[in-house]
Write a protein that holds these residues in place. Structure first.
Motif, PDB file in Angstrom:
ATOM      1  N   GLY A  34       0.676  -0.866   0.098  1.00  0.00           N
ATOM      2  CA  GLY A  34       0.148   0.486   0.260  1.00  0.00           C
ATOM      3  C   GLY A  34       1.378   1.279   0.054  1.00  0.00           C
ATOM      4  O   GLY A  34       1.591   1.011  -0.611  1.00  0.00           O
ATOM      5  N   PHE A  35       0.399   2.304   0.761  1.00  0.00           N
ATOM      6  CA  PHE A  35       1.483   3.717   0.337  1.00  0.00           C
ATOM      7  C   PHE A  35       2.461   3.305   1.339  1.00  0.00           C
ATOM      8  O   PHE A  35       3.880   3.639   0.634  1.00  0.00           O
ATOM      9  CB  PHE A  35       0.671   4.553   1.033  1.00  0.00           C
ATOM     10  N   ALA A  36       2.691   2.733   2.155  1.00  0.00           N
ATOM     11  CA  ALA A  36       3.776   2.856   3.541  1.00  0.00           C
ATOM     12  C   ALA A  36       5.246   1.824   2.599  1.00  0.00           C
ATOM     13  O   ALA A  36       6.126   2.141   2.398  1.00  0.00           O
ATOM     14  CB  ALA A  36       3.316   2.588   5.199  1.00  0.00           C
ATOM     15  N   LEU A  55       8.038  -6.815  -2.781  1.00  0.00           N
ATOM     16  CA  LEU A  55       7.025  -6.366  -2.152  1.00  0.00           C
ATOM     17  C   LEU A  55       6.081  -7.381  -2.938  1.00  0.00           C
ATOM     18  O   LEU A  55       5.039  -7.128  -3.995  1.00  0.00           O
ATOM     19  CB  LEU A  55       6.800  -4.741  -3.220  1.00  0.00           C
ATOM     20  N   VAL A  56       6.012  -7.497  -1.767  1.00  0.00           N
ATOM     21  CA  VAL A  56       4.225  -8.803  -1.380  1.00  0.00           C
ATOM     22  C   VAL A  56       3.288  -7.887  -0.903  1.00  0.00           C
ATOM     23  O   VAL A  56       3.140  -7.285  -0.023  1.00  0.00           O
ATOM     24  CB  VAL A  56       4.736  -9.709   0.320  1.00  0.00           C
ATOM     25  N   GLU A  57       2.054  -8.237  -2.117  1.00  0.00           N
ATOM     26  CA  GLU A  57       1.171  -7.572  -2.010  1.00  0.00           C
ATOM     27  C   GLU A  57      -0.417  -8.293  -2.396  1.00  0.00           C
ATOM     28  O   GLU A  57       0.221  -9.384  -3.067  1.00  0.00           O
ATOM     29  CB  GLU A  57       1.677  -6.245  -2.722  1.00  0.00           C
ATOM     30  N   LEU A  66      -5.850   1.002   1.373  1.00  0.00           N
ATOM     31  CA  LEU A  66      -7.040   1.241   2.003  1.00  0.00           C
ATOM     32  C   LEU A  66      -7.240   3.185   1.678  1.00  0.00           C
ATOM     33  O   LEU A  66      -8.624   3.293   0.695  1.00  0.00           O
ATOM     34  CB  LEU A  66      -6.927   0.683   3.220  1.00  0.00           C
ATOM     35  N   ALA A  67      -6.464   3.701   1.891  1.00  0.00           N
ATOM     36  CA  ALA A  67      -7.032   5.170   1.432  1.00  0.00           C
ATOM     37  C   ALA A  67      -6.682   5.916   0.472  1.00  0.00           C
ATOM     38  O   ALA A  67      -8.264   6.329   0.197  1.00  0.00           O
ATOM     39  CB  ALA A  67      -5.521   6.050   2.584  1.00  0.00           C
ATOM     40  N   TYR A  68      -6.717   5.327  -0.622  1.00  0.00           N
ATOM     41  CA  TYR A  68      -5.850   5.459  -1.923  1.00  0.00           C
ATOM     42  C   TYR A  68      -6.672   4.915  -3.066  1.00  0.00           C
ATOM     43  O   TYR A  68      -6.414   4.612  -3.900  1.00  0.00           O
ATOM     44  CB  TYR A  68      -4.363   6.504  -2.293  1.00  0.00           C
ATOM     45  N   GLU A 149      -0.466 -13.164  -0.645  1.00  0.00           N
ATOM     46  CA  GLU A 149      -0.415 -13.118   0.991  1.00  0.00           C
ATOM     47  C   GLU A 149       0.137 -13.694   1.557  1.00  0.00           C
ATOM     48  O   GLU A 149       0.570 -15.022   1.559  1.00  0.00           O
ATOM     49  CB  GLU A 149      -2.275 -13.107   1.459  1.00  0.00           C
ATOM     50  N   ALA A 150       1.072 -12.950   3.360  1.00  0.00           N
ATOM     51  CA  ALA A 150       1.694 -13.748   3.281  1.00  0.00           C
ATOM     52  C   ALA A 150       1.397 -13.918   4.552  1.00  0.00           C
ATOM     53  O   ALA A 150       0.211 -13.284   5.469  1.00  0.00           O
ATOM     54  CB  ALA A 150       2.626 -12.648   4.095  1.00  0.00           C
ATOM     55  N   MET A 151       1.249 -15.526   4.647  1.00  0.00           N
ATOM     56  CA  MET A 151       0.224 -15.938   6.022  1.00  0.00           C
ATOM     57  C   MET A 151       1.161 -16.519   7.240  1.00  0.00           C
ATOM     58  O   MET A 151       0.647 -16.974   7.950  1.00  0.00           O
ATOM     59  CB  MET A 151      -0.125 -17.889   5.642  1.00  0.00           C
TER      60      MET A 151
HETATM   61  C1  FAD Z   1     -10.038   6.525   4.175  1.00  0.00           C
HETATM   62  C2  FAD Z   1      -8.774   7.002   4.664  1.00  0.00           C
HETATM   63  C3  FAD Z   1      -8.477   7.969   4.078  1.00  0.00           C
HETATM   64  C4  FAD Z   1      -7.749   8.810   4.583  1.00  0.00           C
HETATM   65  N1  FAD Z   1      -6.556  10.263   3.838  1.00  0.00           N
HETATM   66  C5  FAD Z   1      -5.556  10.281   4.182  1.00  0.00           C
HETATM   67  C6  FAD Z   1      -5.597  11.719   3.633  1.00  0.00           C
HETATM   68  O1  FAD Z   1      -6.121  12.264   3.463  1.00  0.00           O
HETATM   69  N2  FAD Z   1      -4.130  12.847   3.896  1.00  0.00           N
HETATM   70  C7  FAD Z   1      -3.385  11.571   4.663  1.00  0.00           C
HETATM   71  O2  FAD Z   1      -1.582  12.336   5.578  1.00  0.00           O
HETATM   72  N3  FAD Z   1      -3.539  10.511   5.340  1.00  0.00           N
HETATM   73  C8  FAD Z   1      -4.784   9.974   4.647  1.00  0.00           C
HETATM   74  N4  FAD Z   1      -4.583   8.644   5.716  1.00  0.00           N
HETATM   75  C9  FAD Z   1      -4.252   7.998   6.074  1.00  0.00           C
HETATM   76  C10 FAD Z   1      -2.737   7.243   5.244  1.00  0.00           C
HETATM   77  O3  FAD Z   1      -2.327   7.317   4.328  1.00  0.00           O
HETATM   78  C11 FAD Z   1      -3.256   6.176   5.879  1.00  0.00           C
HETATM   79  O4  FAD Z   1      -3.226   5.590   6.680  1.00  0.00           O
HETATM   80  C12 FAD Z   1      -1.431   5.228   4.973  1.00  0.00           C
HETATM   81  O5  FAD Z   1      -2.045   5.132   3.770  1.00  0.00           O
HETATM   82  C13 FAD Z   1      -1.155   4.085   5.961  1.00  0.00           C
HETATM   83  O6  FAD Z   1      -0.223   3.581   4.893  1.00  0.00           O
HETATM   84  P1  FAD Z   1      -0.066   1.245   4.808  1.00  0.00           P
HETATM   85  O7  FAD Z   1       0.610   1.138   3.930  1.00  0.00           O
HETATM   86  O8  FAD Z   1       0.184   1.241   5.943  1.00  0.00           O
HETATM   87  O9  FAD Z   1      -1.232   0.483   4.647  1.00  0.00           O
HETATM   88  P2  FAD Z   1      -2.320   0.482   3.158  1.00  0.00           P
HETATM   89  O10 FAD Z   1      -1.919   2.055   2.449  1.00  0.00           O
HETATM   90  O11 FAD Z   1      -3.659   0.437   3.918  1.00  0.00           O
HETATM   91  O12 FAD Z   1      -1.259  -1.238   3.022  1.00  0.00           O
HETATM   92  C14 FAD Z   1      -1.262  -1.783   3.345  1.00  0.00           C
HETATM   93  C15 FAD Z   1      -0.918  -3.014   2.089  1.00  0.00           C
HETATM   94  O13 FAD Z   1      -0.998  -4.423   3.299  1.00  0.00           O
HETATM   95  C16 FAD Z   1      -1.831  -5.341   2.414  1.00  0.00           C
HETATM   96  N5  FAD Z   1      -1.624  -6.474   2.598  1.00  0.00           N
HETATM   97  C17 FAD Z   1      -2.128  -6.596   4.772  1.00  0.00           C
HETATM   98  N6  FAD Z   1      -1.810  -7.836   5.076  1.00  0.00           N
HETATM   99  C18 FAD Z   1      -1.322  -8.499   3.893  1.00  0.00           C
HETATM  100  C19 FAD Z   1      -0.410  -9.496   3.410  1.00  0.00           C
HETATM  101  N7  FAD Z   1      -0.488 -10.861   4.342  1.00  0.00           N
HETATM  102  N8  FAD Z   1      -0.031  -9.895   2.971  1.00  0.00           N
HETATM  103  C20 FAD Z   1      -0.207  -9.359   1.696  1.00  0.00           C
HETATM  104  N9  FAD Z   1      -0.491  -8.102   2.403  1.00  0.00           N
HETATM  105  C21 FAD Z   1      -0.997  -7.540   2.568  1.00  0.00           C
HETATM  106  C22 FAD Z   1      -2.871  -4.461   2.101  1.00  0.00           C
HETATM  107  O14 FAD Z   1      -3.591  -5.276   1.105  1.00  0.00           O
HETATM  108  C23 FAD Z   1      -2.238  -2.797   2.002  1.00  0.00           C
HETATM  109  O15 FAD Z   1      -2.416  -3.038   0.245  1.00  0.00           O
HETATM  110  C24 FAD Z   1      -6.100   7.328   5.111  1.00  0.00           C
HETATM  111  C25 FAD Z   1      -6.528   7.136   6.142  1.00  0.00           C
HETATM  112  C26 FAD Z   1      -7.738   6.611   5.164  1.00  0.00           C
HETATM  113  C27 FAD Z   1      -7.936   4.867   6.117  1.00  0.00           C
END
Ligand code: FAD
Length: 489
Positions: A34-36, A55-57, A66-68, A149-151
């Motif tokens: 995802g984003f991070a 990069l496992v997704e 989720l957010a984007y 999916e990483a289990m």
């Molecule tokens: C609805 C919403 C709107 C937001 N809007 C903003 C904003 O306008 N500005 C801002 O600064 N922040 C915003 N945020 C906050 C922020 O940007 C997010 O929380 C941030 O994107 C988190 O990034 P992440 O990579 O941790 O999670 P995500 O981007 O959600 O990525 C997690 C990824 O991990 C994958 N994954 C999970 N488990 C597994 C697994 N076991 N194996 C393989 N893949 C897996 C999922 O499929 C997903 O793609 C928002 C958050 C939300 C929820």
């Protein structure tokens, strides 16, 4: 000597004595694209081009999460463009300039692109394009996409197990699995008319245009749902219930404010200081929002210095108020919400939904108001808007549940996420890992405010340099990285 060091020595790599040789052939797995996870992979691949980054997704698309990913064209970012800059070339603003057709409404509101609140999916498009470019690059190392999916993760040998039976040999793992799906905060039998996860694909498809709705939770998730319902033509009454009945505040531009808090203040002192500064700012015609912006860079340090008791005190008494002032909505979204209230389509009340049940054509919910007697509400459907499930002690996420059972990770006593020290995860025995890391919302217990792009970006910078063993860059302290992230958030 650790198992990783023994393995590295067998490969002719001595991590301690030859800093340059560590650059050879490392395999870093990032779970969650995802984003991070995507941004971390992009940044690490620049600093260590010879390393392999897996990069496992689980989902088909990268960079969105989720957010984007789970958003429509009507959903806009909660912060202006300048706050979404994450150090990539081209910058988000420069990339947007090439797409003027999609910016009209945002520019009408703010005038300047850097101050504009643009549709959220554009940030997903932007990151996804960076990912396409990085994946297309040929070389010995670089980012490799692993769809699955990483289990589980095993320590000896160090491997990631995927849902399709593949095992990936790795040197280090970064968990970037993001927010957990929401959980229902009241008792109810499963029903098509109780939407547990409003972000799930098609979750709102069956809501009729006149259906009276109960939305549980009144934060930005609820605002997202309201905007999505409006876009699909919903015109029925909407009743919102949340513990405190508070709606998110709106952004306001203009003015600036001096730093007001630093590590060492108690939650009570922090509240007093913020209130005094808000009064002073307002007496000078400066929006109170600037005071919160000025607090923001110090949040991680203040949280870090608080005892467990102080953190619990903040969560119990101040969190709701902090959240509505900190997680704000763009002005044009606030105008739409005010219109819903004025037209009496939206009512907001404080209380708790205790239970809900389906009876023929209606759903009956039991509401215990903050003041007054228990009431029954009859609606056509309920939508759970309480946001991501934070407490990982009850997670349904297979990998995170397995890692906890194995004792490789440890959830914190306040139920905020996983225990970590500067992104390195703590095991159940309290030892800090030298190969298992986490980014983003999972690391909330150590950082508290680690949900938005600016903070996660600062965290990524630090972890990239830590894993790449770039001591000089890594030695920069967190407050310095955070200095510039306050304004406008
Ligand atoms: C609805 C919403 C709107 C937001 N809007 C903003 C904003 O306008 N500005 C801002 O600064 N922040 C915003 N945020 C906050 C922020 O940007 C997010 O929380 C941030 O994107 C988190 O990034 P992440 O990579 O941790 O999670 P995500 O981007 O959600 O990525 C997690 C990824 O991990 C994958 N994954 C999970 N488990 C597994 C697994 N076991 N194996 C393989 N893949 C897996 C999922 O499929 C997903 O793609 C928002 C958050 C939300 C929820």
């Amino acid at each position: 000597m650790t198992a990783a060091a023994r393995r590295d020595r067998r490969r002719g790599i001595d991590m301690n004595c030859h800093p340059m040789r560590q650059d050879v052939n490392r395999v870093i797995a990032v779970i969650g694209g995802g984003f991070a996870g995507s941004l971390f992979a992009l940044k690490l691949s620049v600093i260590q081009p010879g390393w392999t980054i897996l990069l496992v997704e689980a989902n088909a698309r990268l960079g969105r999460g989720l957010a984007y990913g789970a958003c429509g064209p009507q959903h806009i970012l909660n912060v202006p463009v300048s706050r979404m800059e994450v150090g990539l070339e081209p910058s988000f603003a420069d990339w947007l300039i090439q797409r003027p057709g999609r910016l009209r409404e945002a520019l009408e509101e703010s005038g300047w692109l850097t101050d504009a609140f643009v549709p959220r999916h554009l940030f997903g498009d932007y990151l996804e394009q960076h990912m396409f470019a990085a994946l297309a690059r040929k070389g010995n190392g670089g980012i490799r996409r692993v769809h699955g999916e990483a289990m589980a993760i095993s320590q000896m040998p160090r491997q990631i197990m995927l849902d399709d039976g593949r095992a990936l040999a790795v040197d280090a793992v970064v968990l970037a699995t993001g927010n957990q799906p929401p959980a229902l905060p009241f008792r109810a039998k499963p029903s098509d008319r109780i939407v547990v996860d409003p972000w799930a694909p098609g979750a709102l498809d069956d809501i009729g245009s006149q259906t009276p709705l109960l939305l549980v939770g009144s934060g930005l998730t609820m605002i997202d749902v309201l905007i999505a319902l409006e876009a699909k033509g919903h015109a029925g009454p909407v009743h919102v219930v949340s513990r405190h009945g508070l709606l998110p505040q709106a952004h306001r531009p203009g003015g600036s404010w001096r730093p007001v808090l630093s590590a060492g203040v108690s939650p009570r002192q922090a509240l007093r200081i913020i209130r005094a500064n808000v009064r002073e700012a307002q007496s000078q015609g400066i929006p109170w929002q600037r005071v919160f912006d000025a607090v923001r860079p110090a949040v991680a340090a203040i949280w870090h210095a608080w005892s467990l008791g102080q953190r619990a005190q903040f969560l119990r008494h101040l969190r709701a108020v902090w959240d509505v002032h900190r997680h704000r909505m763009a002005e044009r979204v606030a105008v739409a919400v005010e219109r819903f209230v004025a037209e009496k389509r939206l009512t907001v009340s404080a209380g708790r939904i205790l239970a809900a049940g389906e009876e023929k054509t209606v759903i009956t919910a039991v509401l215990r108001p903050r003041a007054g007697k228990t009431q029954l509400l009859e609606v056509g459907a309920i939508i759970n808007c309480t946001g991501p499930q934070i407490d990982l002690r009850r997670t349904a996420h297979s990998l995170l549940a397995t890692l906890q059972r194995q004792g490789l990770v440890l959830s914190d006593p306040l139920g905020l996420g996983l225990e970590s020290d500067d992104c390195a995860l703590k095991a159940a025995n309290g030892m800090v890992s030298d190969w298992l890391y986490a980014l983003g919302p999972l690391t909330r217990p150590a950082w508290w405010e680690i949900v938005a792009v600016p903070e996660i970006n600062a965290q990524i910078e630090r972890l990239v340099h830590k894993i790449a063993k770039r001591e000089e860059a890594f030695a920069q302290l967190l407050p310095e990285l955070f200095l510039d992230i306050g304004a406008g958030i």
